[in-house]
Write a protein that holds these residues in place. Structure first.
Motif, PDB file in Angstrom:
ATOM      1  N   LYS A 277     -74.839 -30.930   6.254  1.00  0.00           N
ATOM      2  CA  LYS A 277     -76.156 -31.548   6.435  1.00  0.00           C
ATOM      3  C   LYS A 277     -75.980 -33.051   6.638  1.00  0.00           C
ATOM      4  O   LYS A 277     -76.827 -33.716   7.250  1.00  0.00           O
ATOM      5  CB  LYS A 277     -77.045 -31.261   5.228  1.00  0.00           C
ATOM      6  N   ASP A 278     -74.860 -33.578   6.138  1.00  0.00           N
ATOM      7  CA  ASP A 278     -74.518 -34.992   6.264  1.00  0.00           C
ATOM      8  C   ASP A 278     -73.850 -35.234   7.623  1.00  0.00           C
ATOM      9  O   ASP A 278     -72.761 -34.702   7.887  1.00  0.00           O
ATOM     10  CB  ASP A 278     -73.560 -35.374   5.133  1.00  0.00           C
ATOM     11  N   PRO A 279     -74.463 -36.027   8.516  1.00  0.00           N
ATOM     12  CA  PRO A 279     -73.865 -36.271   9.836  1.00  0.00           C
ATOM     13  C   PRO A 279     -72.459 -36.863   9.759  1.00  0.00           C
ATOM     14  O   PRO A 279     -71.626 -36.584  10.627  1.00  0.00           O
ATOM     15  CB  PRO A 279     -74.836 -37.255  10.491  1.00  0.00           C
ATOM     16  N   ALA A 280     -72.183 -37.649   8.717  1.00  0.00           N
ATOM     17  CA  ALA A 280     -70.869 -38.268   8.597  1.00  0.00           C
ATOM     18  C   ALA A 280     -69.788 -37.227   8.313  1.00  0.00           C
ATOM     19  O   ALA A 280     -68.648 -37.355   8.780  1.00  0.00           O
ATOM     20  CB  ALA A 280     -70.883 -39.328   7.491  1.00  0.00           C
ATOM     21  N   LEU A 281     -70.139 -36.193   7.558  1.00  0.00           N
ATOM     22  CA  LEU A 281     -69.164 -35.134   7.301  1.00  0.00           C
ATOM     23  C   LEU A 281     -68.995 -34.229   8.512  1.00  0.00           C
ATOM     24  O   LEU A 281     -67.913 -33.694   8.747  1.00  0.00           O
ATOM     25  CB  LEU A 281     -69.569 -34.333   6.058  1.00  0.00           C
ATOM     26  N   VAL A 324     -70.011 -39.730  24.990  1.00  0.00           N
ATOM     27  CA  VAL A 324     -71.114 -39.585  24.038  1.00  0.00           C
ATOM     28  C   VAL A 324     -70.892 -40.519  22.853  1.00  0.00           C
ATOM     29  O   VAL A 324     -69.784 -40.591  22.302  1.00  0.00           O
ATOM     30  CB  VAL A 324     -71.200 -38.117  23.552  1.00  0.00           C
ATOM     31  N   ARG A 325     -71.945 -41.221  22.468  1.00  0.00           N
ATOM     32  CA  ARG A 325     -71.859 -42.095  21.295  1.00  0.00           C
ATOM     33  C   ARG A 325     -71.833 -41.230  20.036  1.00  0.00           C
ATOM     34  O   ARG A 325     -72.699 -40.393  19.819  1.00  0.00           O
ATOM     35  CB  ARG A 325     -73.046 -43.049  21.252  1.00  0.00           C
ATOM     36  N   ARG A 326     -70.831 -41.434  19.190  1.00  0.00           N
ATOM     37  CA  ARG A 326     -70.607 -40.559  18.043  1.00  0.00           C
ATOM     38  C   ARG A 326     -70.915 -41.260  16.720  1.00  0.00           C
ATOM     39  O   ARG A 326     -70.772 -42.481  16.586  1.00  0.00           O
ATOM     40  CB  ARG A 326     -69.142 -40.110  17.997  1.00  0.00           C
ATOM     41  N   ASP A 456     -73.172 -33.605  16.541  1.00  0.00           N
ATOM     42  CA  ASP A 456     -72.015 -32.911  15.960  1.00  0.00           C
ATOM     43  C   ASP A 456     -72.421 -31.602  15.288  1.00  0.00           C
ATOM     44  O   ASP A 456     -71.746 -31.123  14.368  1.00  0.00           O
ATOM     45  CB  ASP A 456     -71.269 -33.800  14.957  1.00  0.00           C
ATOM     46  N   ALA A 457     -73.502 -30.993  15.748  1.00  0.00           N
ATOM     47  CA  ALA A 457     -73.890 -29.673  15.237  1.00  0.00           C
ATOM     48  C   ALA A 457     -72.939 -28.599  15.747  1.00  0.00           C
ATOM     49  O   ALA A 457     -72.861 -27.509  15.175  1.00  0.00           O
ATOM     50  CB  ALA A 457     -75.316 -29.342  15.665  1.00  0.00           C
TER      51      ALA A 457
END
Length: 494
Positions: A277-281, A324-326, A456-457
């Motif tokens: 759920k955390d975009p950073a992970l 793509v900007r990540r 990043d899904a």
């Protein structure tokens, strides 16, 4: 515009090569002037009793028993089939139904019969995924069918090419589930289905397109890849689909055909709950993945490293794609995750093991849950896993990737394993879905792909290739990257 005419539980009895002996005993009429019956070993048993409203529709298509109003050429452009021409007027498309076509039960193909099939699909629960986000109605006007959508949809002809929108006789819809036995229009009539073990088809001599060259098809469902390859080596099968990479090298290479296909092996990350759920992970997982080593180690080089969700089977995607900007990666710090996948595609458990090592090296604690597809799909769709590895066809239904992207990544998509609900993604997917076919649509599709990748899904790993085995005696078997054709009216065994 006018277009001119032109997984139920798997049976253990078929899990080992030694048990294949005699499984292709001939049925139906024993032979024809042009050839023998075609014996086919297929990977996945029926999941839904061969209902065309499910993924089983692609089996019916590959056996040339159920047909659609429209087919697709190699470029994904619509061509006539049960409809001879069509024209658009705003939200409505009018299709002219081909004359002289009979269903396998002897009834006539009419506009009313077409309306019945399309209405059954449009009102099904759940609807076929080609109709995700689409409200569709059909009405008969003489020998024409008027298909109307809630909003203007440039992709209606391509949608109607989906095997899940096959046209069947009225008798197919009289039970609790759709039953295609004796109800199609193709060159082969489905005459018998033995649960999840086998199916029999006989030549339909009154086929509108001309008599098939083979007298029939005998199908066995053989989930075990080693067993399928053994059936080709032993001469017990004429055509074997989805030969595992590990077995391909063991076969006579003259019998193996390898075709890059629009199929992507993807790591879906659960954005709704848990660690990802955390975009950073999610970013940390993406950076931890070494797809090249998986292609070399698991696929023995018989695959292509993914640069995006859309692969080399759609070369225009690479030409239009921009960086793509990540999100910046975070620290996994020992977070526990569970990765799910299935055994039906022989390489996926190995991919899961490789990813487990890569993610553990990055700081995650990783458990694997590997089952047969029929036993794991519902949990995957319900978001029960932190991550799920799936081999996914990207233009399976319409020949256009917008439908796949919508199904897998829109807020209301029917196959949203990532549980993604992102307004920017929904907007981009909506734009792609509404844009007219051509260069503008391709640009909109690549923009939608970028919107998905930005979240990043999904972490695309590799693009698979079709590896099909054909005995030396087989003539004109189809090698279709979209997996819609296999045995056609022109296919026979010498």
């Amino acid at each position: 515009m006018r277009v001119p005419a032109r997984l139920l539980p798997l049976t253990a009895a078929i899990a080992a090569p030694a048990l294949l002996t005699g499984c292709f005993a001939a049925t139906g009429d024993g032979g024809g002037a042009e050839g023998k019956r075609v014996r086919v070993a297929m990977m996945q048993p029926p999941r839904s009793g061969l209902s065309p409203l499910s993924d089983d529709a692609f089996k019916l298509s590959r056996w040339s028993t159920a047909e659609t109003l429209v087919t697709l050429d190699e470029d994904g452009d619509a061509e006539p089939a049960l409809a001879t021409e069509w024209r658009q007027n705003g939200r409505s498309w009018t299709f002219t139904i081909r004359d002289g076509v009979t269903f396998h039960d002897g009834t006539e193909l009419t506009a009313r019969a077409v309306v019945n099939s399309l209405t059954e699909a449009a009102t099904a629960a759940p609807k076929p995924r080609i109709l995700d986000g689409v409200e569709l109605t059909a009405e008969a006007e003489g020998n024409k069918v008027v298909v109307t959508t809630a909003t203007e949809d440039p992709l209606v002809p391509q949608r109607l090419s989906s095997p899940q929108l096959s046209i069947l006789a009225a008798k197919a819809y009289t039970g609790k589930t759709v039953n295609p036995v004796g109800a199609g229009t193709g060159p082969f009539e489905l005459t018998k289905v033995n649960g999840t073990s086998s199916a029999t088809l006989d030549r339909y001599d009154d086929y509108w397109g001309g008599k098939a060259k083979a007298p029939g098809i005998d199908v066995r469902f053989v989930p075990d890849g080693t067993a399928r390859a053994a059936a080709l080596r032993s001469g017990e099968a004429d055509i074997v689909e989805a030969v595992p990479v590990s077995q391909a090298a063991l076969l006579d290479q003259d019998l193996v055909t390898e075709v890059p296909m629009p199929r992507t092996n993807t790591l879906y990350l659960n954005t709704g709950k848990g660690a990802f759920k955390d975009p950073a992970l999610r970013a940390a997982a993406r950076e931890a993945v070494d797809a090249e080593s998986i292609v070399k180690g698991v696929y023995e080089g018989r695959a292509d490293v993914a640069k995006g969700l859309l692969g080399p089977a759609l070369p225009w995607a690479a030409e239009l794609r921009e960086p793509v900007r990540r999100t910046e990666a975070g620290d996994p710090d020992g977070r526990s995750i569970t990765i799910g996948t299935f055994t039906d595609r022989a390489e996926l458990p190995e991919v899961a093991a490789a990813l487990q090592q890569q993610l553990q090296k990055a700081g995650f604690r990783v458990k694997l849950d590997v089952r047969e597809y029929a036993a794991i799909e519902s949990d995957a769709l319900a978001g029960e896993f932190d991550a799920f590895i799936l081999s996914r066809a990207t233009v399976l239904d319409s020949g256009d990737p917008a439908a796949y992207l919508y199904s897998d990544f829109s807020s209301d998509g029917s196959f949203n394993i990532s549980q993604l609900a992102d307004p920017a993604v929904d907007k981009a997917l909506g734009t792609a879905s509404r844009t007219a076919t051509g260069e503008a649509r391709r640009e909109a599709v690549v923009a939608a792909e970028a919107a998905v990748l930005r979240t990043d899904a999904a972490v695309p790993l590799l693009h698979e290739r079709v590896i099909q085995g054909d005995a030396a005696s087989v003539v004109d078997a189809a090698h279709d990257p979209r997996e819609r054709e296999l045995v056609t009216a022109d296919t026979y065994v010498k």
